[in-house]
Design an enzyme around this catalytic site. Structure first.
Site, short mmCIF file in Angstrom:
data_model
loop_
_atom_site.label_atom_id
_atom_site.label_comp_id
_atom_site.label_asym_id
_atom_site.label_seq_id
_atom_site.Cartn_x
_atom_site.Cartn_y
_atom_site.Cartn_z
N GLY A 199 38.59 38.53 23.89
CA GLY A 199 38.89 37.05 23.27
C GLY A 199 37.63 36.15 24.79
O GLY A 199 36.89 35.23 24.39
N THR A 200 37.91 36.62 26.12
CA THR A 200 37.19 36.17 26.95
C THR A 200 36.04 36.28 26.01
O THR A 200 34.80 34.84 27.28
CB THR A 200 37.79 37.03 28.52
OG1 THR A 200 38.98 36.73 28.37
CG2 THR A 200 37.05 36.33 29.56
N ASN A 258 47.65 28.17 24.03
CA ASN A 258 48.15 29.28 24.38
C ASN A 258 49.47 29.08 25.13
O ASN A 258 50.29 30.21 25.26
CB ASN A 258 47.27 30.21 25.76
CG ASN A 258 46.92 29.62 26.34
OD1 ASN A 258 46.15 28.82 26.33
ND2 ASN A 258 46.77 29.96 28.09
N GLN A 293 44.59 32.74 20.10
CA GLN A 293 45.88 32.33 19.81
C GLN A 293 46.21 32.75 18.41
O GLN A 293 47.33 32.75 17.77
CB GLN A 293 46.81 31.39 20.27
CG GLN A 293 46.99 32.16 22.00
CD GLN A 293 47.65 32.37 22.15
OE1 GLN A 293 48.69 32.70 21.29
NE2 GLN A 293 47.45 33.07 23.28
N HIS A 351 43.76 41.95 20.77
CA HIS A 351 45.86 42.33 21.36
C HIS A 351 46.56 41.56 21.41
O HIS A 351 47.48 41.39 21.68
CB HIS A 351 44.82 42.70 22.97
CG HIS A 351 45.10 41.65 24.02
ND1 HIS A 351 45.59 41.27 25.11
CD2 HIS A 351 44.26 40.61 23.83
CE1 HIS A 351 45.60 40.18 25.28
NE2 HIS A 351 44.34 39.83 24.66
N THR A 387 26.80 49.86 23.67
CA THR A 387 26.96 50.97 22.18
C THR A 387 28.44 50.19 22.06
O THR A 387 28.95 50.04 22.57
CB THR A 387 27.36 51.87 23.11
OG1 THR A 387 25.69 52.34 23.37
CG2 THR A 387 27.48 53.37 21.80
N CYS A 428 49.36 31.39 38.67
CA CYS A 428 49.40 31.57 40.01
C CYS A 428 48.71 31.49 40.91
O CYS A 428 48.24 32.42 41.31
CB CYS A 428 51.23 31.96 40.01
SG CYS A 428 51.69 31.75 41.41
N1 PLP Z 1 41.49 32.00 24.39
C1 PLP Z 1 43.01 31.93 24.29
C2 PLP Z 1 43.86 30.58 23.93
C3 PLP Z 1 43.94 32.59 24.77
O1 PLP Z 1 45.13 32.84 24.50
C4 PLP Z 1 43.00 34.35 25.71
C5 PLP Z 1 44.32 35.16 26.12
O2 PLP Z 1 45.37 35.07 26.50
C6 PLP Z 1 42.13 34.29 25.57
C7 PLP Z 1 41.54 33.17 25.39
C8 PLP Z 1 41.27 35.26 26.13
O3 PLP Z 1 41.65 36.58 25.78
P1 PLP Z 1 41.75 37.87 26.24
O4 PLP Z 1 42.39 37.90 27.02
O5 PLP Z 1 41.41 38.74 24.83
O6 PLP Z 1 40.20 38.19 27.16
#
Ligand code: PLP
Length: 372
Positions: free
Chosen positions: A68-69, A141, A169, A191, A227, A314
């Protein structure tokens, strides 16, 4: 046995995702121009079609990523780089995947949309002036607060500003229809809905398309070359299919458990502040126990067999109040005593009962230990 209350951090893989993953682990390079390559390509195409169908997108709009990042980085930075403007609009409560990406945009003039004391965006007027991109989360989140993204997209679109939605989320927990929302890009992560860790995707309209951050073989429309992880994509699609199929029923079941948890905490522990306010994801309960340090609570919960998190990062051993709670007007001392309980697919009634019977003593001990 650990009782797991951290489904928003990651959710255990669904059996259907594990089976799909294992079944496709031997898939070769989907770019190969021979039978085994074509077979891998078919699996990848089916995964792409399934994700598109479940989320109201066209298959060509599904860009598989490693997280997601990564999807957030491509959406935010890629749309910024594709635009001629330096104005960027985001919110005060973004996840670091968006917040830090915005902070690293070279030359950007950043405008922040604030939230009210319920954790929801309150004033959208900054959207009426055009910008390079708006980056906004669908659901937070930490608190679970669901944002008015339809209104965000409508106002941004009215002046031609592309919108990136962080739906990490939200996907698999609330209905998402990419075309109906009208966003330019949307990030998700497998995940969070029972797929494998390390697999994400970006839904990206044909135009304006985000500029790539990586360069290479041209896979995924050149927006995310490299890939493909065929087994990961197939497992993500299988998990999403199951999550979307049981979405309403699960949301109702989990809401019942979350309400029971909230009510029992309020009835058995003194001086509690609840920061999850409707509309919110049904699995979230973000709650402060003023006078206690969040980290002490997490450690004591862990020792008693409960996994939960503070919800905020933290840094180097220093307790920091969450930027999300501070933005929503929570006092720093109160915000530091926060625990985020997130319930999900594997949470059962006896998990909630075990937690509520252990919690009063845990909070008492954390308060005795005091603030750092
Ligand atoms: N954006 C939100 C709102 C999230 O809660 C998270 C993960 O906690 C992410 C992005 C990042 O996702 P990933 O863990 O797949 O990199």
């Amino acid at each position: 046995m650990t009782r797991y209350f951290d489904h928003s951090a990651t959710s255990p893989m669904r059996p259907v995702a594990i089976e799909t993953w294992v079944r496709n682990a031997t898939a070769l390079n989907p770019g190969g121009q021979y039978a085994s390559g074509r077979a891998a390509r078919r699996i990848l195409d089916e995964a792409r079609e399934q994700v598109a169908r479940l989320l109201g997108a066209d298959p060509i709009e599904v860009i598989f990523t490693s997280s997601g990042t990564e999807a957030d980085n491509i959406g935010v930075r890629g749309l910024y780089c594709a635009s001629g403007s330096s104005r960027v609009i985001t919110t005060a409560i973004e996840h670091p995947a968006v917040r830090d990406t915005v902070a690293h945009l070279v030359g950007a003039d950043v405008v922040i949309l604030e939230v009210d004391e319920t954790g929801h965006l309150s004033d959208l007027s900054a959207l009426d002036e055009p910008a390079a991109v708006v980056a906004c989360m669908v659901a937070n989140n930490e608190t679970g607060a669901i944002q008015p993204v339809e209104a965000v997209v409508r106002r941004a679109q009215a002046v031609g500003t592309p919108v990136h939605l962080d739906a990490v989320q939200a996907v698999g927990r609330i209905p998402i229809d990419f075309h109906a929302l009208g966003a330019t890009t949307l990030a998700a992560s497998a995940h969070k809905f029972g797929g494998p860790r390390g697999v994400g995707f970006l839904l990206a309209r044909r135009s304006p398309a985000p500029r790539p951050l990586l360069f290479g073989g041209g896979q995924e429309r050149g927006i995310r070359p490299g890939t493909n992880d065929v087994a990961g994509a197939a497992a993500a699609a299988a998990a999403l299919g199951e999550a979307v199929g049981e979405l309403e029923e699960e949301a109702r079941r989990v809401a019942g458990l979350r309400d029971r948890l909230r009510e029992r905490i309020l009835a058995t522990v003194e001086d509690v502040e609840v920061h999850t306010v409707e509309p919110a994801l049904t699995g979230h309960l973000n709650v402060s126990f003023p006078g206690a340090e969040g980290d002490s609570l997490i450690m004591l919960l862990d020792a008693a067999g409960f996994a939960a998190s503070t919800g905020s990062a933290c840094h180097s051993g220093v307790n920091r109040a969450s930027h999300v709670l501070l933005a929503q007007g929570v006092e720093e001392r109160v915000a530091r005593g926060t625990v985020r309980f997130t319930l999900g697919r594997t949470t059962a009634e006896d998990d909630v009962d075990a937690l509520v019977s252990a919690l009063p003593e845990i909070v008492r001990r954390a308060r005795d230990a005091g603030m750092a």
